[in-house]
Design an enzyme around this catalytic site. Structure first.
Site, PDB file in Angstrom:
ATOM      1  N   GLU A 856      -8.916  -3.487  -2.354  1.00  0.00           N
ATOM      2  CA  GLU A 856      -9.010  -2.155  -2.942  1.00  0.00           C
ATOM      3  C   GLU A 856      -9.393  -1.128  -1.885  1.00  0.00           C
ATOM      4  OE1 GLU A 856      -8.154  -1.388  -5.843  1.00  0.00           O
ATOM      5  OE2 GLU A 856      -7.975  -3.346  -6.810  1.00  0.00           O
ATOM      6  N   HIS A1021      -4.579  12.959   6.777  1.00  0.00           N
ATOM      7  CA  HIS A1021      -3.202  12.477   6.966  1.00  0.00           C
ATOM      8  C   HIS A1021      -2.892  12.300   8.449  1.00  0.00           C
ATOM      9  CE1 HIS A1021       1.139  12.108   6.623  1.00  0.00           C
ATOM     10  NE2 HIS A1021       1.258  13.103   7.500  1.00  0.00           N
TER      11      HIS A1021
END
EC number: 3.1.26.-
Length: 1046
Positions: A856, A1021
């Site tokens: 996860e 990003h």
């Protein structure tokens, strides 16, 4: 009953009220007054009835179990429990609290609000006969507004509400059923109480002893049946209710049974058809998500209203007895009964949707062809849906696909394209297919068709043609070059217009090889294509392409696994070639056809709507489900947020309409700069002149920007090989540890060299680095502008601060999270994490974590968050009071996972810090959306201005969300970003969230203007992309407080 709750036996000689027994014993006496929760009008009654008060009295020192009043001994006459501790003696009768109105009665009756106290009210003396005479008239008045719902069956959820209470579902319990208030209270006297009749209940000796005792107590919010729930002997509410106090000669409406037998079927009259529970889907209340700040403007969007003419869609559950495993057999059997179900059906094998209502239970017969077994098909009505229900959306989209096929559009992937309107770019050997992406959505404004213009770029060259070109260029490494070129790319087979991803190349097979068909027969690829498609294969020695589909189920229960083999000769490349992307002129020719403006975009949408509404067959297909599509594009009211003020070191200014402050940035000093005292420049021998000119230009432009740049260490390399660069940089960093910055001037776009330099400078020897392509600095007329931008980027990497905006929230931490896939290990993904460290939002802390598919993302997120909180404390000597997280890379289907799993784990992180409970806002950022916005005025559609926000009509019904277009559009349409607030305890209103998000879009230091997403998301990003694309490892912790990844 709660097993942990202590029991308080009644004092000896005191009889407990029967409705109190029902609470303790989890059962109810047969002949006692029924207890309901009616919120209806108050009617006259014939005797005092029990209500529920928040205060009551009990005898002696008996522990108080119910209400909030105080204990007091009771005299001969009863006392009434008034609201919240107010006690008042009454001579006879009593009253409760009425929140509504009281109808006139034969004698004045008083309803009181919370906390009021009034003197005695005489008991109304109304005979039962009088009430019974009035009943038919009252029922006649009420009947038209009461919906008839059958009594629940054994499996009903209504029955399960009372399971364990000893109540058999003989009658429907409606909200307004019982003629008594919200509960029972008081003691009417032993002589007034009907003798209990227990059916099917077994009492323990202890229980019997308790029942024999005497007690006087009050339960509920009132005493008499006046107030919220008192009613006469009438049937009001959502189901039929029997008389309040049945005479001994009349059968009781309810049978009291033990918990173990509560699930038995209720007795029904002979010949009565079985009742089934039918649920009616309720309409959700709209969420509060609309802001007010900014200037209202008309906004158009690519949402087309859909009208539903049907009143409802009916959902049925279909059961096959004996069971039929094959889905195809189920479909065939149901098709045989179209005269019953109708031609318009949506069936998935067990759930059936129809636009018409059948009987509640329908039994049909069918014969299984394989063994002639008779199959009983039971169709049972389970739910009545509004036509705009989310459960209806999937088969509405199926209907829409049929409509697009009727219009002659071809399905390629998920979108529909028009091969008859293809645009040929012969010079670049490309084809552009215009088309549409369509879907039906249910939003806050209702049901809409969302249409976007799409283009498919196809190449005229087949995979075999490209293979021949590669073979001519590099015969020695032919197979390796083919693998690099094709694996991972998407091809289209034009004989069926399907797209496939190439996963591998099978060099040992050819079209002359055989394969097994679904019917078990064996054929060659050559024969297969000749028989099925009339295609003659020309190259018989070509290898085969391998596509491995993801395992999935098809209708009929067939699971698709294994491999699909394709012929290179029949497979055509899609997308823009990599070489063409670097060709400015070629890209300009292509974007003329792909990036259409707002006016052209809306014209394409209107053309599609015209085609649909002028095609009788398409209208008939939609009309079968009662759908009709408007011919007009949705126009609603949006807002333009106020302009922001950009703050530099000693200057500030309001942004222009184009939100571009590049001139001001190089004219005035930044907030803070880092002197560049010791830095090194590495360049190959043939780039010596460009390197010298760049260093000189740095010295000229640094002054006005507030920077001080010293002469660098120049390192001229004999060649531009990767090993030469790496060895020279490593040697210099070893000999001169004070180096602040490494600048490398490279020839050409070389990923291997760039990756090697970044690995050395970000992992092995942590130091900020700047890679510059020699072509970028080869044009003298642009060199000054390029040098200014490079210096600004260098200042960021060294820890400087360029500009900020005013954010009034103090002790605020803003976090950006994004996920990127690691190219070296395709199954592994990398998460970028960036958090602010100061109130000006000019200091940033960054971390990276890698995780495998079964791991996860929250595991690594927790580590990063705790490290960021610790760093924030070191800088500010306090933890942040509010934390706003912008999470990128989450689809609609993952929102519930984020809400129910990720956020609780984040909250647990805060528990590791003593006495720390910050306020949290978690916002999901979605860029890949189909929503397009247009400015609208004088019947003309244009591009919206930066700061345009839309927070209603097209928004999601389940979340507090909004669409924001923060950036400036120079060509194409207005593509906003979708922001979904999944969690918010920070008391941030919709206005706060929208304005904070817009402010964060101003803080990306790599661009002197606004960007499409908040700056921390963009930083995350860039960090994740660098780590997953080139580093394949976590950067050194020494760089965590610098924006080294810009």
């Amino acid at each position: 009953m709660d097993p942990k709750r202590p029991t308080f036996p009644s004092p000896p000689g005191v009889i407990r009220a029967p409705w109190q027994q029902s609470t303790e014993d989890q059962s109810q006496l047969l002949d006692q007054p029924s207890l309901g929760r009616a919120r209806g009008l108050i009617m006259p009654i014939d005797e005092p009835l029990p209500g529920r008060g928040r205060a009551f009295s009990v005898p002696g020192e008996m522990p108080v179990r119910f209400g909030r009043g105080i204990t007091q001994s009771i005299a001969a006459e009863p006392l009434v429990g008034m609201a919240r501790g107010v006690r008042l003696p009454m001579e006879e009768g009593g009253f409760g609290r009425g929140r509504g109105f009281l109808l006139p009665t034969p004698e004045p009756t008083v309803g009181i609000g919370r906390g009021a106290a009034i003197g005695p009210v005489p008991t109304l003396d109304i005979q039962k006969a009088e009430v019974e005479e009035k009943m038919p008239e009252l029922q006649a008045e009420v009947a038209p507004t009461v919906a008839k719902v059958g009594s629940p069956g054994t499996g009903s959820s209504l029955v399960s509400m009372f399971r364990g209470l000893g109540i058999e579902p003989g009658k429907t319990w409606g909200r307004g059923a019982a003629p008594v208030g919200r509960g029972a209270a008081g003691d009417m006297g032993a002589d007034l109480q009907p003798k209990p009749t227990i059916i099917g209940a077994s009492l323990t000796p202890e229980r019997e002893e308790v029942r024999s005792e005497e007690s006087i107590s009050f339960l509920g919010r009132g005493f008499t049946g006046f107030g919220r729930a008192a009613m006469p002997h009438m049937t009001v509410g959502r189901g039929p209710i029997g008389p309040l106090s049945p005479s001994p000669s009349v059968a009781a409406p309810f049978s009291l049974i033990s918990a173990s037998s509560a699930s038995e079927d209720a007795p029904v009259a002979p010949g009565t058809p079985p009742k089934v529970e039918v649920k009616i889907e309720t309409v959700k209340e709209p969420l509060q998500k609309i802001g007010t700040k900014g200037s209202p403007i008309p906004i158009g969007s690519n949402y087309i209203p859909i009208c539903c003419k049907n009143d409802a869609v009916f959902q049925y559950h279909v059961t096959f007895t004996p069971n039929v495993e094959s889905l195809s057999m189920r479909f065939g059997m149901m098709k045989e009964h179209r005269p019953t179900t109708g031609e318009v059906v949506a069936f998935d094998g067990s759930i059936l949707y129809l636009p018409k209502r059948l009987e509640e239970v329908v039994h049909l017969k069918a014969e299984r062809k394989t063994d002639n077994q008779e199959i009983d098909i039971k169709i049972q009505l389970t739910k009545i849906l509004p036509p705009s229900s989310d459960l209806c959306i999937p088969f509405y989209n199926v209907v829409l696909r049929r409509v697009m096929k009727i219009l002659g559009l071809k399905l390629v992937g998920r979108n529909h394209y028009d091969p008859n309107a293809v645009v040929i770019l012969g010079k670049h050997r490309l084809q552009v297919w215009p088309g549409y992406s369509t879907s039906i959505k249910h939003t806050d404004g209702g049901l809409y068709l969302v249409v976007d213009v799409s283009h498919k770029v196809l190449r005229n060259d087949s995979v075999l043609d490209v293979m021949n070109l590669i073979y001519q260029g590099s015969r020695e490494s032919f197979q390796d070059e083919c693998t690099k070129e094709f694996v991972g790319s998407i091809v289209i087979t034009r004989y069926n217009n399907r797209t496939y991803r190439i996963d591998d190349i099978e060099w040992s097979k050819s079209p002359k090889d055989t394969f097994t068909l679904a019917d078990g027969s064996v054929t060659t690829f050559v024969d297969y294509y000749r028989k099925n498609y009339g295609i003659t294969i020309k190259e018989l020695d070509q290898p085969l392409l391998i596509h491995r589909p993801k395992e999935r189920s098809r209708p009929g229960g067939k699971v698709i696994t294994g491999e699909i083999l394709l012929l290179p000769e029949l497979s055509f490349m899609t997308g823009i070639p990599e070489k063409m992307r670097k060709d400015f002129r070629a890209m300009k020719d292509l974007t003329m056809h792909i990036n259409v403006g707002a006016q052209q975009h809306t014209q394409s949408l209107k053309q599609l709507l015209h085609n649909i509404n002028s095609n009788n067959e398409a209208l008939s297909e939609l009309g079968r489900w009662g759908l009709s599509i408007s011919q007009e594009i949705l126009v609603t009211q949006g807002r333009t947020l106020p302009s922001e003020t950009i703050c530099l070191h000693s200057a500030s200014f309001v942004t222009s309409p184009a939100v571009d402050w590049s001139r001001e940035l190089v004219r005035d000093p930044s907030i803070s700069t880092v002197p560049l005292n010791c830095w090194a420049v590495f360049y190959p021998r043939r780039a010596t002149d460009q390197a010298e000119e760049l260093v000189t230009t740095f010295s000229r432009v640094a002054g006005p920007m507030g920077m001080r740049v010293e002469r660098p260490i120049r390192v001229e390399l004999r060649d531009d090989r990767t090993e030469t660069f790496v060895k020279s940089i490593h040697s210099q960093l070893t000999s001169e540890p004070r180096v602040q910055l490494v600048v490398c001037i490279m020839t050409g776009n070389r990923d291997d060299l760039y990756s090697a330099i970044k690995k050395l400078c970000c992992i092995q020897s942590p130091v900020p680095s700047q890679a510059i392509n020699v072509r970028t600095i080869s044009q003298p007329q642009k060199l000054r502008s390029v040098a200014q931008k490079i210096l600004l980027q260098i200042n960021c990497k060294l820890g400087g601060e360029l500009w900020t905006v005013n954010v009034p929230l103090k002790y605020l931490m803003v976090i950006g999270v994004d996920v990127h896939h690691d190219t070296s290990k395709k199954s592994r993904s990398v998460m970028g994490f960036v958090a602010s460290l100061n109130s000006m939002l000019t200091k940033w802390y960054s971390r990276v974590t890698f995780q495998m598919p079964n791991e996860e993302i929250i595991n690594g997120f927790r580590v990063c968050l705790l490290a960021a909180l610790q760093k924030y404390y070191e800088v500010n000597h306090a933890f942040p009071e509010k934390i706003v997280i912008y999470r990128d890379g989450v689809s609609d289907g993952q929102l519930k996972t984020v809400e129910h799993y990720e956020i609780p784990q984040i909250l647990k992180c805060f528990e590791t810090i003593p006495n720390y409970e910050p306020k949290l806002a978690f916002i999901v950022v979605q860029k890949r959306i189909s929503t397009t916005l247009y400015s609208y005025g004088s019947d003309h559609f244009g591009t919206p201005s930066p700061g345009t926000v839309l927070d209603h009509t097209v928004t999601n019904r389940d979340w507090v969300d909004f669409y924001l277009m923060a950036h400036s559009i120079r060509q194409g349409c207005g593509l906003p970003t979708h922001y979904i607030t999944v969690y918010n305890t920070a008391n941030l209103t919709p206005d706060h969230l929208q304005r904070l998000t817009f402010k964060m879009c101003h803080l990306y230091w790599n661009w002197p203007g606004t960007i499409r997403v908040p700056a921390p998301c963009k930083y995350a990003h860039k960090l994740a992309f660098l780590s997953g694309q080139y580093l394949h490892s976590e950067p050194a912790i020494q760089l965590s407080e610098k924006l080294f990844f810009l």
